[in-house]
Each structure stands twice: as structure tokens, then as C-alpha cells.
Write a protein that holds these residues in place. Sequence first.
Motif, mmCIF file in Angstrom:
data_model
loop_
_atom_site.group_PDB
_atom_site.id
_atom_site.type_symbol
_atom_site.label_atom_id
_atom_site.label_comp_id
_atom_site.label_asym_id
_atom_site.label_seq_id
_atom_site.Cartn_x
_atom_site.Cartn_y
_atom_site.Cartn_z
ATOM 1 N N GLU A 188 57.063 31.713 59.225
ATOM 2 C CA GLU A 188 57.949 32.715 58.615
ATOM 3 C C GLU A 188 59.302 32.093 58.254
ATOM 4 O O GLU A 188 59.867 32.375 57.207
ATOM 5 C CB GLU A 188 58.128 33.904 59.573
ATOM 6 C CG GLU A 188 56.893 34.802 59.556
ATOM 7 C CD GLU A 188 56.741 35.652 60.802
ATOM 8 O OE1 GLU A 188 57.635 35.600 61.690
ATOM 9 O OE2 GLU A 188 55.722 36.358 60.888
ATOM 10 N N GLY A 189 59.795 31.225 59.136
ATOM 11 C CA GLY A 189 61.065 30.534 58.870
ATOM 12 C C GLY A 189 60.946 29.647 57.638
ATOM 13 O O GLY A 189 61.858 29.579 56.810
ATOM 14 N N LEU A 190 59.793 28.981 57.494
ATOM 15 C CA LEU A 190 59.574 28.121 56.334
ATOM 16 C C LEU A 190 59.568 28.961 55.051
ATOM 17 O O LEU A 190 60.172 28.572 54.046
ATOM 18 C CB LEU A 190 58.243 27.365 56.481
ATOM 19 C CG LEU A 190 57.823 26.525 55.273
ATOM 20 C CD1 LEU A 190 58.814 25.392 55.001
ATOM 21 C CD2 LEU A 190 56.420 25.940 55.477
ATOM 22 N N ASP A 191 58.915 30.117 55.114
ATOM 23 C CA ASP A 191 58.913 31.029 53.943
ATOM 24 C C ASP A 191 60.336 31.339 53.511
ATOM 25 O O ASP A 191 60.661 31.334 52.330
ATOM 26 C CB ASP A 191 58.268 32.376 54.333
ATOM 27 C CG ASP A 191 56.775 32.365 54.094
ATOM 28 O OD1 ASP A 191 56.272 31.376 53.532
ATOM 29 O OD2 ASP A 191 56.124 33.350 54.462
ATOM 30 N N HIS A 192 61.145 31.612 54.480
ATOM 31 C CA HIS A 192 62.531 31.985 54.247
ATOM 32 C C HIS A 192 63.298 30.829 53.578
ATOM 33 O O HIS A 192 64.006 31.025 52.598
ATOM 34 C CB HIS A 192 63.132 32.340 55.610
ATOM 35 C CG HIS A 192 64.414 33.050 55.517
ATOM 36 N ND1 HIS A 192 64.518 34.344 55.061
ATOM 37 C CD2 HIS A 192 65.670 32.647 55.811
ATOM 38 C CE1 HIS A 192 65.776 34.691 55.076
ATOM 39 N NE2 HIS A 192 66.498 33.687 55.529
ATOM 40 N N ILE A 193 63.113 29.619 54.137
ATOM 41 C CA ILE A 193 63.804 28.439 53.587
ATOM 42 C C ILE A 193 63.365 28.228 52.127
ATOM 43 O O ILE A 193 64.186 28.031 51.232
ATOM 44 C CB ILE A 193 63.485 27.162 54.418
ATOM 45 C CG1 ILE A 193 64.009 27.286 55.846
ATOM 46 C CG2 ILE A 193 64.061 25.904 53.749
ATOM 47 C CD1 ILE A 193 63.547 26.163 56.793
ATOM 48 N N LEU A 194 62.044 28.302 51.886
ATOM 49 C CA LEU A 194 61.535 28.031 50.532
ATOM 50 C C LEU A 194 61.991 29.109 49.548
ATOM 51 O O LEU A 194 62.305 28.817 48.396
ATOM 52 C CB LEU A 194 60.001 27.918 50.541
ATOM 53 C CG LEU A 194 59.439 26.718 51.321
ATOM 54 C CD1 LEU A 194 57.928 26.691 51.256
ATOM 55 C CD2 LEU A 194 60.010 25.401 50.792
ATOM 56 N N LYS A 195 62.053 30.342 50.029
ATOM 57 C CA LYS A 195 62.499 31.426 49.161
ATOM 58 C C LYS A 195 63.943 31.166 48.709
ATOM 59 O O LYS A 195 64.271 31.294 47.531
ATOM 60 C CB LYS A 195 62.408 32.746 49.935
ATOM 61 C CG LYS A 195 62.334 33.936 49.042
ATOM 62 C CD LYS A 195 61.969 35.175 49.801
ATOM 63 C CE LYS A 195 62.303 36.385 48.939
ATOM 64 N NZ LYS A 195 62.557 37.570 49.743
#
Length: 186
Positions: free
Chosen positions: A94-101
Motif C-alpha cells: 500500500e505504501g508503494l502504491d502511494h509513492i508511485l501515485k
Amino acid sequence: MRLIFIGPPGVGKGTQAKNICAHFGIIHLSTGVILRNEIKQMSSIGQSAKTFIDAGQLVPDDVLLKIMYERLTQENCYNGFCLDGFPRTMPQAEGLDHILKNLNQSLDAVVSVEVDEEELINRLVLRGITSRRTDDTHDIIRQRLQVYKKQTEPLIEFYEERDLVKTINGVGEITEITERILNTLI
Ligand code: AMP
């Protein structure tokens, strides 16, 4: 190309991730390598990570997310990357999703490399003889496999829902497996 490599310890994902990165000219980011470097440098991250690594446990999510945020926002990742050993938990995914977004980026594929468990243990015990990794001992290997099943394997379903997963048979010659991966990506 933005890729994640997922798979149990000993499956050969590090070797394959390196080959695939060389092919596409993208950055290889292995969190295991990053953490072992921190330990070598005796940084504060390294010192706290060592206890978890030696016990076959995962290093806390906030530590990993901070490390990956710093790496992924560097310019050399703009053209693409291959994440090897990250994410390993749902909060990390979920954290990775946030960073990529925030970076306006998206993943192209999640490569899931599979090998049966007995073969994995044999490979890791052999690797332990030459790698001198403190976590490649029989008991810690079993612990790491359990951690993988419980905390990391569910991520495959998470990414399957987005139709990103490419499942690869990890048994065979290294070059043959690299070809299998490339064939699913091109
Ligand atoms: P690896 O080289 O990928 O097998 O990682 C070796 C060890 O580093 C793991 O058993 C964990 O203790 C730690 N580690 C590596 N990546 C992560 C991650 N994404 N989250 C938590 N711990 C990690």
C-alpha cells in the motif's frame, strides 16, 4: 519498465532480477542488499535491522518504506526499476502504491517466481556454505519460508486482482528462466 519480483527466499529472484534489469537498462533495487550494506556500514538502520534479519524476521515496514521512498524518488529510477524483495507485506504494498501515485507512475508487471519447498531449502543450505549470510542456516531458512508464506504470498493475490502477475517456473538453467521471464514481459 517498472517491475516487482516476488518469490520465496532461494527461488533465484535476485539473479533473475539482475538479468532482467541488464536487459531493459533499468535499476535493480534489492532491499536485502540495501539492508546488508547498512549493516556493513554499521549505520543506525543497519544496527536495528540486523536483529530482525538474523532471526529470519522482517524489518519493520516504516523502515523499509522510508528507504524505498528515498530510492524511488531519485532521478535514476525515473526510467524504470525492478524491485527485488520489496514489497513483502500488505502495508509495504500500500505504501508503494502511494509513492508511485505521487510520482505519477504505475507498475508494468509483478513477476512471481515459483519453486517447490524442498528444492528451496536445499538451495538455501548450499548457498549458506558459500554466501556466509548469517540468515542462511537451516532453522532460519524455515523461519524465512514461513514468514514468506504468511506475510508476502498474499501479495500475489493483491496484484492478481490488477492483472499484473506473471507466474514463472523457477526450475531450470538461469538463462532459460531469464528467457521465460522476458517472453512474458515483451
Ligand atoms: P533477502 O536478501 O531479500 O532474502 O532479504 C534478507 C532479509 O532482509 C529478510 O529476511 C528480511 O529480514 C530483510 N528484508 C529484506 N527486504 C525486506 C522487506 N521488504 N521488508 C522487511 N524486511 C526485509
